[in-house]
Enzyme design. Structure first.
Site, PDB file in Angstrom:
ATOM      1  N   ASP A  18       0.777  -1.247   0.000  1.00 18.65           N
ATOM      2  CA  ASP A  18       0.000   0.000   0.000  1.00 18.65           C
ATOM      3  C   ASP A  18       0.807   1.295   0.000  1.00 18.65           C
ATOM      4  O   ASP A  18       0.258   2.359   0.313  1.00 18.65           O
ATOM      5  CB  ASP A  18      -0.982  -0.002   1.181  1.00 18.65           C
ATOM      6  CG  ASP A  18      -2.128  -0.963   0.939  1.00 18.65           C
ATOM      7  OD1 ASP A  18      -2.628  -0.998  -0.195  1.00 18.65           O
ATOM      8  OD2 ASP A  18      -2.507  -1.681   1.876  1.00 18.65           O
TER       9      ASP A  18
ATOM     10  N   ASP B 266      -7.046  -3.723  -6.031  1.00 18.52           N
ATOM     11  CA  ASP B 266      -6.694  -2.426  -5.423  1.00 18.52           C
ATOM     12  C   ASP B 266      -5.246  -2.034  -5.721  1.00 18.52           C
ATOM     13  O   ASP B 266      -4.888  -0.855  -5.746  1.00 18.52           O
ATOM     14  CB  ASP B 266      -6.846  -2.467  -3.890  1.00 18.52           C
ATOM     15  CG  ASP B 266      -7.993  -3.323  -3.392  1.00 18.52           C
ATOM     16  OD1 ASP B 266      -8.396  -4.247  -4.109  1.00 18.52           O
ATOM     17  OD2 ASP B 266      -8.461  -3.087  -2.280  1.00 18.52           O
TER      18      ASP B 266
HETATM   19  N1  GLY Z   1      -7.370  -1.507  -0.335  1.00 18.89           N
HETATM   20  C1  GLY Z   1      -8.335  -1.922   0.589  1.00 18.89           C
HETATM   21  C2  GLY Z   1      -9.709  -1.481   0.310  1.00 18.89           C
HETATM   22  O1  GLY Z   1     -10.069  -0.926  -0.707  1.00 18.89           O
HETATM   23  O2  GLY Z   1     -10.506  -1.744   1.187  1.00 18.89           O
END
Ligand code: GLY
Length: 405
Positions: free
Chosen positions: A122, A181
């Site tokens: 992330d 994501d």
């Molecule tokens: N990246 C985690 C979410 O979108 O919840």
């Protein structure tokens, strides 16, 4: 014959009147959006000062539990930690409020160490939403260096056998989960490559985007949430969900991440496959029978209790921001108009009392009604920092790209 000059004058006059009314209507709509954007940023400045005051200086806001009247915070390595400083920078960009900027700078200081964090994928969210905006707005070279260090850290999670960046888990594991994501983290890599003229980050971003394009999408152009790759063979072992309704469902935020991700990949590469994929995702979303008239998606397009289930405002605000960028690249006038119209509808819906907090409400968040993970019974129907962040981003994009100067 005699009537012809008269007829011509009538046609010219009617065309002139139509054209004039069209210009007046467009100006009226522009003024409406200008007012809406201003009103949202004034509220945002007020709310984010409250939120800053409510949030201890060593952590970041995460969500707000309305029933308990309790602000929930996160440590700085939680994936959402970049959104609060990022939103502060967006608010500063519009308002030039020095107190907001001072708060943004304080929050950058506590998140900077994340540039060395290898625990998950992330870093794009955490560092680019915060330091990326800070650098874009201030031109401060120290911020640029932080972003470059983060890119170097992020590529440590690249797996050459799976040709993708591992989202979760340890790098010694033999299974590599990759979630849709993850497309969002590629913005950081592309940007660093362009800015520093160092192609290696972009090469990885392209590899990851191509692998995801090949494996994550279904024939209807919806996407799976999680793919488990076998690190030894590079093959996909499982296609499943973590936050969606079922393995085969279209988890709403995941679809918005995909739309945003492929639009952004096109921005950096001008590769037509990416633009085509973004268009296909938009087609899937905008024509989905379960997309409500106010264009704020349910938390999953295939949730079983629709219409008696939760909306996910975060999926809506990410989609609005992505559609506004996609419209920039769209050559088909009808599609371009549609993308802008839907994004505008989302921004209007989110500015209504149903979705937006009044001054002083929800601990200082701007928007209500997002869903973190319904299957995990976590952050259901709450304000979330990333819903606010992409809402502000979409408002600025609308102002900068679609309002007459
Ligand atoms: N990246 C985690 C979410 O979108 O919840």
């Amino acid at each position: 014959m005699k009537n012809k000059p008269g007829l011509r004058i009538k046609i010219v006059l009617t065309s002139f009147l139509l054209c004039f009314s069209w210009i007046l209507l467009a100006q009226k709509q522009d003024r409406y959006m200008e007012k809406l954007i201003r009103e949202n940023f004034m509220l945002a400045a007020q709310q984010y000062k409250l939120l800053a005051g409510n949030t201890p200086t060593n952590v970041m806001p995460r969500n707000y539990m309305a029933k308990e009247g309790k602000l929930v915070t996160s440590n700085t390595t939680w994936w959402t930690s970049g959104f609060f400083p990022g939103s502060l920078w967006y608010i500063y960009e519009f308002t030039k409020d020095s107190a907001i900027r001072a708060e943004a700078e304080r929050r950058l200081a506590i998140i900077e160490h994340v540039k060395h964090y290898t625990g998950d994928h992330d870093l794009g969210f955490m560092i680019f939403c915060s330091f990326g905006n800070a650098y874009r707005i201030t031109g401060n070279q120290t911020y640029k260096n932080v972003i470059a260090e983060a890119a170097e850290t992020l590529i440590k999670r690249y797996r050459s056998t799976t040709r993708s960046i591992q989202s979760w888990g340890r790098m010694k594991d033999s299974i590599s989960p990759v979630i849709i994501d993850n497309m969002m983290n590629l913005e950081l890599l592309n940007w660093v490559s362009d800015e520093w003229r160092e192609p290696k980050y972009k090469v990885i971003a392209i590899d990851h985007a191509n692998t995801t394009l090949k494996n994550h999408f279904r024939p209807d152009n919806s996407s799976y949430h999680v793919l488990d790759y076998d690190v030894n063979t590079g093959n996909v072992i499982r296609k499943k969900t973590a936050q969606g309704f079922s393995d085969e469902s279209a988890w709403a935020r995941g679809q918005s991440w995909g739309l945003y991700g492929y639009t952004m990949m096109y921005r950096f590469t001008k590769e037509s496959n990416y633009l085509e994929q973004a268009r296909k995702i938009a087609l899937f979303l905008l024509n989905h029978p379960n997309l409500p008239p106010d264009k704020i998606p349910y938390w999953d397009y295939n949730a079983k209790d629709i219409p008696d289930t939760y909306r996910d405002v975060s999926a809506g605000s990410i989609m609005a921001s992505a559609l506004l960028e996609l419209a920039q690249y769209e050559v088909d006038a009808k599609k371009k108009k549609e993308y802008i119209a839907v994004a505008k509808k989302i921004l209007k819906s989110l500015s209504s009392d149903f979705y937006r907090n009044k001054p002083g409400e929800s601990g200082g968040f701007i928007l209500k009604h997002s869903v973190g993970s319904l299957p995990g019974n976590s952050e259901v129907d709450v304000p979330l920092t990333y819903a606010d962040y992409y809402f502000l981003e979409a408002l600025l994009r609308y102002k900068n790209w679609y309002l007459k100067k």
